[in-house]
Motif scaffolding. Structure first.
Motif, short mmCIF file in Angstrom:
data_model
loop_
_atom_site.label_atom_id
_atom_site.label_comp_id
_atom_site.label_asym_id
_atom_site.label_seq_id
_atom_site.Cartn_x
_atom_site.Cartn_y
_atom_site.Cartn_z
N ALA A 214 0.83 -1.22 0.00
CA ALA A 214 0.00 0.00 0.00
C ALA A 214 0.85 1.26 0.00
O ALA A 214 0.50 2.27 0.62
N LEU A 215 1.97 1.24 -0.72
CA LEU A 215 2.82 2.42 -0.85
C LEU A 215 2.28 3.31 -1.96
O LEU A 215 2.01 2.83 -3.07
N THR A 216 2.14 4.58 -1.68
CA THR A 216 1.73 5.52 -2.71
C THR A 216 2.96 6.07 -3.43
O THR A 216 4.11 5.85 -3.01
N ALA A 217 2.71 6.80 -4.51
CA ALA A 217 3.82 7.43 -5.23
C ALA A 217 4.56 8.41 -4.33
O ALA A 217 5.78 8.59 -4.47
N LEU A 218 3.86 9.02 -3.38
CA LEU A 218 4.50 9.95 -2.45
C LEU A 218 5.45 9.20 -1.52
O LEU A 218 6.53 9.71 -1.19
N HIS A 219 5.07 8.00 -1.07
CA HIS A 219 5.98 7.18 -0.28
C HIS A 219 7.26 6.89 -1.06
O HIS A 219 8.38 7.01 -0.53
N VAL A 220 7.09 6.49 -2.32
CA VAL A 220 8.24 6.11 -3.14
C VAL A 220 9.16 7.31 -3.36
O VAL A 220 10.38 7.22 -3.19
#
Length: 443
Positions: A214-220
């Protein structure tokens, strides 16, 4: 001639660029219309039954076909891929790899198959003309072959021109790979920013999470230190409070990944933008680590100062019972060149209490840090907890300091020092803001 020239204004240049882009887009549309009209003149294919099974894909292992695609040889690609069936062929390679065999108890050679598609290769290599030919011949823009679709490869490479072409042909910007990642999750390099902008402009969901974590692009982007990506995602509505399955926020991810000193400025910019967008500096993530725990564990003095300025708690404990001060002390041997004494002084100034005597063994090899901690308490703790951990050569180099620290153990401190400790204990985290307003005598 030079007297008749004039400089274009910035607004005029923008207008010219926009006009050129519109003309190029119109030319692409007309070329596509011509190709489609040509295809409509061909004899119609026999209608497929309503309940016919899906067409079985064709497989190709011919190295000549692979070489034509990997080298971007457009003429050979045109001669090979002439219709929908060939444009959607599965290209397969077989390689021998060493794998461990528990039954035989040794390493054996085992064949491993890798599959991809012609469109994936062209998109990953940036061969826009080859990709356009394949799409016009019926290649599926969203075909997931070998775990990924063509748009995944174009974003990961990154190849903005191919990404734009795929999106113009209707590729899904939210298509998930076999690993559960969308193309936006694969924009992990600084030069992938144009691809990220294209995906968002074509409807990519900025808060879409990966399937497993459940990683978003913001996490990445935060974990990679991509400040420009972070700013872009926040402008498109990315949620700085969104948590992964392990409870990590993007700010947690950024502070945990900031390990190498040369990357410190990039992660500092990421943290500043996340905090400005409302990220919580006290949010506990995996194993109860707050961003301050992670910053101190990585020896990041600048990040620790930023987090404390935004209200991070220097006394909170993680899942193992460690405070940020404990994390800073455990990391001292790994990051001796990153001003560990500055981080320790910062934590003490913001209300961190004296450490347990057993923790002094982690900093006894760094005299400035040891001196700070010994002076943080009203009574110098016994030296038995740390004196045996001092390397002999370091003891000889700083004999006077270590000898004085051993002698001071258990002795009462001066009234000035006791007043300083009482003041710091009373003010706690308010100490940095309150001290300038106190009527203290000059030093």
């Amino acid at each position: 001639m030079a007297q008749e020239t004039f400089a274009f204004s910035s607004s005029a240049l923008r207008s010219l660029r926009l006009q050129r882009e519109l003309l190029e887009q119109e030319e692409r549309r007309r070329a596509l219309a011509r190709e489609l009209s040509t295809r409509r003149l061909l004899p119609p294919a026999a209608p497929r039954p309503l309940h016919a099974p899906p067409r079985r894909p064709q497989y190709c292992r011919d190295p000549a076909v692979h070489n034509a695609l990997y080298t971007g040889d457009l003429e050979r690609v045109k001669s090979i891929f002439k219709d929908e069936a060939t444009a959607n062929m599965v290209l397969e390679t077989v390689s021998e790899e060493l794998v461990w065999s528990p039954e035989q108890g040794l390493w054996v050679l085992s064949p491993r198959k890798k599959q991809t598609s012609a469109l994936r290769i062209a998109a990953a290599r940036g061969y826009e003309d080859c990709a356009r030919h394949l799409l016009l011949r019926g290649a599926e823009a969203d075909a997931v072959v070998g775990g990924r679709g063509p748009l995944h490869d174009a974003a990961a490479a990154p190849r903005p021109a191919c990404a734009r072409l795929l999106l113009d042909f209707g590729a899904d910007p939210n298509l998930l790979s076999a690993e559960g990642t969308a193309p936006l999750h694969l924009c992990t390099a600084p030069d992938s920013l144009p691809c990220a902008e294209l995906l968002l402009a074509h409807g990519a969901r900025v808060n879409l999470g990966t399937r497993e974590r459940a990683l978003t692009a913001l996490h990445v982007a935060a974990s990679r230190g991509l400040a420009a990506h972070v700013a872009l995602y926040l402008r498109h509505g990315a949620d700085p409070a969104r948590r992964s399955r392990q409870g990590e926020t993007p700010l947690n991810a950024a502070c945990a990944a900031a390990e190498r000193p040369p990357e410190t400025p990039a992660y500092l910019q990421v943290a500043e933008r996340l905090l400005a967008a409302g990220a919580d500096p006290r949010a506990a993530g995996r194993k109860g680590h707050t961003p301050l725990h992670n910053a101190c564990a990585n020896g990041q003095h600048g990040l620790a100062r930023l987090l404390l300025r935004h209200g991070a708690d220097p006394t909170v404990r993680n899942g193992a019972g460690d405070t940020p001060m404990d994390c800073a002390l455990r990391a001292l041997r790994e990051y001796p060149q990153q001003r560990p004494e500055g981080t320790i002084a910062l934590l003490l100034l913001h209300g961190a209490g004296p450490v347990h005597p057993k923790m002094l063994r982690f900093c006894c090899g760094h005299p400035p840090a040891l001196e700070l901690l010994l002076n943080a308490s009203e009574r110098v703790p016994p030296a038995d907890a740390w004196v045996g951990a001092v390397p002999p050569e370091l003891w000889e180099e700083h004999r006077d300091f270590y000898a004085s620290a051993v002698r001071a153990a258990g002795r009462p401190r001066c009234l000035q020092h006791l007043a300083r400790c009482a003041l710091r204990r009373h003010l706690g985290a308010r100490c940095p803001a309150a001290l300038p307003h106190l009527a203290l005598p000059p030093p």
